[in-house]
Write an enzyme that holds these catalytic residues in place. Structure first.
Site, mmCIF file in Angstrom:
data_model
loop_
_atom_site.group_PDB
_atom_site.id
_atom_site.type_symbol
_atom_site.label_atom_id
_atom_site.label_comp_id
_atom_site.label_asym_id
_atom_site.label_seq_id
_atom_site.Cartn_x
_atom_site.Cartn_y
_atom_site.Cartn_z
ATOM 1 N N SER A 18 0.797 -1.217 0.000
ATOM 2 C CA SER A 18 0.000 0.000 0.000
ATOM 3 C C SER A 18 0.834 1.273 0.000
ATOM 4 O O SER A 18 1.418 1.632 -1.005
ATOM 5 C CB SER A 18 -0.975 -0.018 1.183
ATOM 6 N N LYS A 68 -1.116 -4.137 -3.233
ATOM 7 C CA LYS A 68 -2.398 -3.637 -2.725
ATOM 8 C C LYS A 68 -2.640 -2.277 -3.340
ATOM 9 O O LYS A 68 -1.923 -1.323 -3.059
ATOM 10 C CB LYS A 68 -2.367 -3.517 -1.205
ATOM 11 N N ASP A 83 8.915 5.433 -10.953
ATOM 12 C CA ASP A 83 8.382 6.017 -12.187
ATOM 13 C C ASP A 83 9.130 7.274 -12.584
ATOM 14 O O ASP A 83 9.240 7.592 -13.771
ATOM 15 C CB ASP A 83 6.895 6.337 -12.005
#
Length: 576
Positions: A320, A345, A331
């Site tokens: 999470s 998750k 990214d």
């Protein structure tokens, strides 16, 4: 309406609470429940939600359910507990949805909400149940128990004249006895090793702070290390303080450890990511059925460490909020992600407190990393058993040991800012794969842990040598203190007497790990008083010597430096 954003899968007994006890059935089940219900992405606090759609359909369903419940209550042949029936029926209904939508009864709802708070009211000890007795592992530095003289190894045999021993003693009994409103007194009857008669201490309960940064120290003159165990109320403030301290000590590169971090408040996670990411780049966004629950979060501050090699450690226990941080850094090509594939998750829950104090956690959207990745691993509604077995299946596939065993969906390819290929659909795949080292894990070692012998030996050694060890600076302790073979032999003999037969082959595999673990625990007991803000630096510095992932990650800063400056040539996880 006040909003809170949460992505939690934390245990009901947070490590930082200082009241850490053995896992009975309730302690094992509750974290599993909370992990499924809270670790899904972010929780948006609400008192009520909904609209006018399908009210007639909902009304018909409610009428039918009420009629059946009334018939059972009035006419069923045996007496029934209708509250239990209601809870059971709700739980069964929600199983038709997704693995993270869930219902928490009032007791579990309180536990879920309290674990990420900045503290609790209690006596300030870490304890353990061993041989049907509650032992003090260590009193919290500066806490009320330490102030009255309670020591590591003390047995708590009575609380306010009520016995706290026996085969039926459970975690809930200990919590109920020791925790309470701050300012209230509690009388503890303590039996100390070497004493014939017990002592009685009166401890006044106080606010006991909890911490989410386990360690923050300099590995060498330019490399810092920070371990984050969850994302709680105080995590960002703790993190900023730790980061500033390391920078003041000359830190030029950082290893951030998110292994086994199950999540927490989303805004704390994005704030930490913002400390590393420059400009106004996106950090995470959410997408639901309609735009009511769509959110976008961007970097907004000048962070403390926007330049410099950064290595982030993740594993299958990173979930999470941990995945939000790792995903944003990956990214934007800001950090080298190392370790093993994270949990996966990526569903967003809204918590709705019900009239009786219970809580519904309803999935309302999904979260996505900046490149557009959903990292939620696949699931089939109603088949939670298969979903929960995912980690076991990873092990059977060899994923913990061989990078090629990570099977990413080729249809879910995305690109980082610099054009590197990353994958969605099931966790964060690391840039550099580090296999799990399980060579030291043996049945003999597990039995030692189950009997609590490793911790007990560490407590005894620390207490017997405390005066000598406290005079040593930690660096000298780490360099000079060794647990010789005579010490280890005494451990194996006592283990045999406690029902753990000696196994030479398994002992040889686990010996160095056992030795390192005991030394690390001794360091914690001896030097914890000098720690501030809950840091256990000495423990983690010792244990890192036997941490294969940590040691391999130290060799990755050249790669992290090249990645930060756009000098990369690889698109798939390194398999070395």
């Amino acid at each position: 309406m006040e909003e809170g954003q949460l992505t939690n899968g934390e245990s009901a007994t947070p490590k930082g609470s200082r009241e850490h006890i053995r896992n009975d059935k309730s302690t094992v089940r509750l974290p599993m429940l909370l992990g499924l219900t809270m670790a899904g992405g972010m929780l948006i606090g609400a008192t009520f939600f909904g609209g006018t759609k399908s009210l007639n359909t909902i009304g018909r369903g409610y009428t039918k359910y009420r009629e059946i419940l009334q018939l059972i209550e009035n006419n069923y042949v045996d007496t029934v507990n209708t509250d239990e029936l209601v809870d059971y029926s709700i739980e069964q209904m929600l199983q038709k949805l997704d693995p993270h939508t869930a219902y928490l009864n009032p007791q579990n709802a309180v536990a879920a909400r309290s674990q990420l708070e900045g503290g609790f009211d209690g006596i300030g000890v870490e304890f353990n149940i061993y041989k049907d007795t509650v032992y003090v592992v260590t009193p919290m530095s500066g806490g009320p128990s330490e102030a009255v003289g309670i020591q590591s190894g003390d047995k708590i045999i009575k609380v306010d004249d009520k016995a706290l021993v026996g085969t039926k003693i459970e975690n809930s009994d200990v919590y109920k006895a020791l925790r309470g409103k701050r300012g209230t007194p509690v009388k503890l009857t303590i039996l100390r090793k070497g004493d014939k008669a017990p002592k009685v201490y009166t401890v006044t309960r106080d606010r006991i702070p909890t911490y989410s940064i386990d360690a923050a120290y300099m590995i060498d003159n330019k490399t810092g290390y920070i371990k984050v165990n969850r994302f709680s109320e105080t995590t960002y403030d703790e993190f900023k303080t730790a980061l500033a301290s390391l920078k003041s000590q000359g830190m030029k590169q950082l290893m951030m450890d998110l292994r086994n971090n199950p999540g927490g408040y989303m805004d704390r996670a994005t704030s930490i990511a913002d400390e590393f990411i420059s400009g106004n780049k996106m950090l995470v966004y959410t997408n639901g059925k309609d735009n009511r629950y769509d959110r976008q979060t961007f970097a907004r501050i000048a962070g403390q460490f926007e330049e410099g090699p950064l290595v982030v450690l993740v594993d299958e226990g990173s979930a999470s909020a941990s995945e939000i941080v790792a995903g944003a850094l990956q990214d934007h090509d800001r950090a080298l992600i190392a370790g093993r594939r994270s949990f996966g998750k990526g569903l967003v829950q809204m918590p709705v407190q019900l009239s009786d104090g219970s809580e519904l956690r309803l999935t309302i959207s999904r979260y996505y990393t900046p490149s557009g990745r959903s990292i939620q691993k696949p699931y089939i509604p109603g088949q939670e058993g298969d979903y929960e077995k995912d980690l076991e299946l990873r092990s059977k596939r060899g994923e913990y040991y061989i990078a090629d065993s990570i099977k990413n969906d080729p249809k879910l390819k995305f690109k980082t800012d610099g054009g590197r290929v990353v994958y969605g659909g099931g966790g964060i795949t690391p840039d550099y794969f580090i296999p799990r080292d399980s060579s030291w894990q043996t049945p003999y070692l597990i039995k030692l842990f189950n009997k609590n012998l490793i911790r007990e030996y560490a407590v005894e050694y620390a207490n017997a040598n405390r005066k000598r060890l406290e005079k040593l600076p930690f660096a000298e302790f780490d360099r000079t203190v060794t647990l010789d073979d005579a010490f280890m032999n005494r451990l194996t003999k006592e283990a045999a007497a406690e029902g753990v037969p000696f196994n030479q082959k398994e002992y040889n595999r686990s010996k160095e790990y056992i030795r390192t673990q005991i030394k690390a625990l001794v360091a914690r007991y001896v030097y914890q008083k000098s720690n501030k803000a809950g840091l256990n630096n000495e423990y983690f510095q010792v244990i890192s010597e036997a941490d294969d992932t940590y040691q391999k990650a130290l060799q990755l800063f050249d790669r992290a430096d090249k990645l930060e400056h756009g000098m990369f040539t690889y698109n798939a996880p390194d398999k070395k």
